[in-house]
Design an enzyme around this catalytic site. Sequence first.
Site, PDB file in Angstrom:
ATOM      1  N   CYS A   1       6.877   3.938   0.698  1.00 53.86           N
ATOM      2  CA  CYS A   1       5.881   3.339   0.296  1.00 53.86           C
ATOM      3  C   CYS A   1       4.724   3.807   0.805  1.00 53.86           C
ATOM      4  O   CYS A   1       3.920   3.970   0.812  1.00 53.86           O
ATOM      5  CB  CYS A   1       6.104   1.765   0.763  1.00 53.86           C
ATOM      6  SG  CYS A   1       7.607   1.436   0.284  1.00 53.86           S
TER       7      CYS A   1
ATOM      8  N   ASN B   1       6.322  -5.973  -3.835  1.00 55.49           N
ATOM      9  CA  ASN B   1       6.352  -4.799  -3.306  1.00 55.49           C
ATOM     10  C   ASN B   1       6.848  -3.770  -4.327  1.00 55.49           C
ATOM     11  O   ASN B   1       7.844  -3.847  -4.491  1.00 55.49           O
ATOM     12  CB  ASN B   1       7.332  -4.669  -2.582  1.00 55.49           C
ATOM     13  CG  ASN B   1       7.073  -3.223  -1.262  1.00 55.49           C
ATOM     14  OD1 ASN B   1       6.194  -1.759  -1.790  1.00 55.49           O
ATOM     15  ND2 ASN B   1       7.824  -3.093  -0.289  1.00 55.49           N
TER      16      ASN B   1
ATOM     17  N   HIS C   1      -0.485  -1.462   2.171  1.00 52.53           N
ATOM     18  CA  HIS C   1       0.526  -1.527   1.479  1.00 52.53           C
ATOM     19  C   HIS C   1       1.051  -3.099   1.904  1.00 52.53           C
ATOM     20  O   HIS C   1       1.741  -3.508   2.654  1.00 52.53           O
ATOM     21  CB  HIS C   1       1.876  -0.067   1.825  1.00 52.53           C
ATOM     22  CG  HIS C   1       2.637  -0.622   1.954  1.00 52.53           C
ATOM     23  ND1 HIS C   1       3.367  -0.366   0.215  1.00 52.53           N
ATOM     24  CD2 HIS C   1       3.856  -1.176   1.832  1.00 52.53           C
ATOM     25  CE1 HIS C   1       4.585  -0.656   0.020  1.00 52.53           C
ATOM     26  NE2 HIS C   1       4.663  -1.540   1.296  1.00 52.53           N
TER      27      HIS C   1
END
Length: 340
Positions: A121, A290, A260
């Site tokens: 990520c 996500n 994020h």
Amino acid sequence: MSTFSSTQPQAAITAVGHFLPERRLTNPDLEQMVETSDEWIQSRTGIKERRILDDDGKATAYMATQAAQELIDTHDIDPATIDLIIVATVTPDMLFPATACLVQDQIGASSAWGFDLSAACSGFLFALTNGASFIESGRAERVLVIGADTMSSITDYTDRSTCILFGDAAGAVLLEPSDTYGLQDTVHHADGAHADLLKLPAGGSRRPASHETVDAGDHYLKQDGRPVFRHAVTGMSDVCTDIMERNDLSGSDVDYLVPHQANQRIIDATANRMGLSSDKVMMNIDRYGNTTAATVPLCLYDWQHELRPGHNLVLTTFGGGLTWGASYLTWAYDGSEYAD
Ligand code: UT7
């Protein structure tokens, strides 16, 4: 430490593109697949739906190419002038060749070289720093940095603790030299001692694909969510306050936090530590979930119309590795010209 030196050109984001698959996977859809509820998912994560790339041979390179092509078209870029392509991804089409090479061919970037960057990520943020270094050193004039992940290809849709979280998407930015605006500072971290908390156990050189690995479901990502959550809250908050202190930024100096998108509660905790109100926080987790390396450029795309030259942005990520970081950049162009 990589504070910008005044003798170097700055690396500015001068264009943004994105791609989202059409198909939506909603919380009510997931209620039909695993034992979960819309209420649980929304209250624990903030997610309402995600996008899923249809399984007809298209994969990460396709989405990355679409995002890059949108950037090229809307900002009138000649692809032959791109020097370097970096694709941040944990779901490359193949282990090799690099997804960046497939994108290079598809967009006709005939002069570009490229490579993939694996930092889960945090991939986009780390790729942005990499790309900026090539601009700052004078080794490149135009660098395409893409975050793209087909998370549906490594998600176990019988595991309720992970399948509610992830979606597919791509986002792309162009970096060019600027005398005025660009990447000012970065603080990045890695801690491999916690590598087991979030991983794809099989398919690499340690455990190549076999009947046993497939039967065990070890080609799906595994996450120990609770400790990752704790590390993410601390890591993202610490690194954001660190970069603010290093650059003498107070909450009122920051125009936007670009975090994020893993969990709304992690983002809220980070914004709170930074002293930011919610209108300064880019948040689209409700619509896309996500998307791993794509979350930050997707936010930049969604907020592009609000961004003006000189706006102060703090970008921050946390993910598998563990990896985390923050970057402080000043925005370089009037995004209102590129509103949908
Ligand atoms: O992007 C990369 C980095 N990743 C992250 O930052 C993710 C960090 N982790 C998280 O966001 C959260 O840990 C999750 C959203 C993954 C999970 O939320 P949580 O509040 O930490 O829940 P939990 O794992 O502590 O589970 C609480 C309960 C458990 O039941 P018991 O043991 O208390 O009876 C789980 O079995 O919730 C249960 N549960 C679910 N219930 C309904 C877990 N998943 C679900 C689900 N629906 N989908």
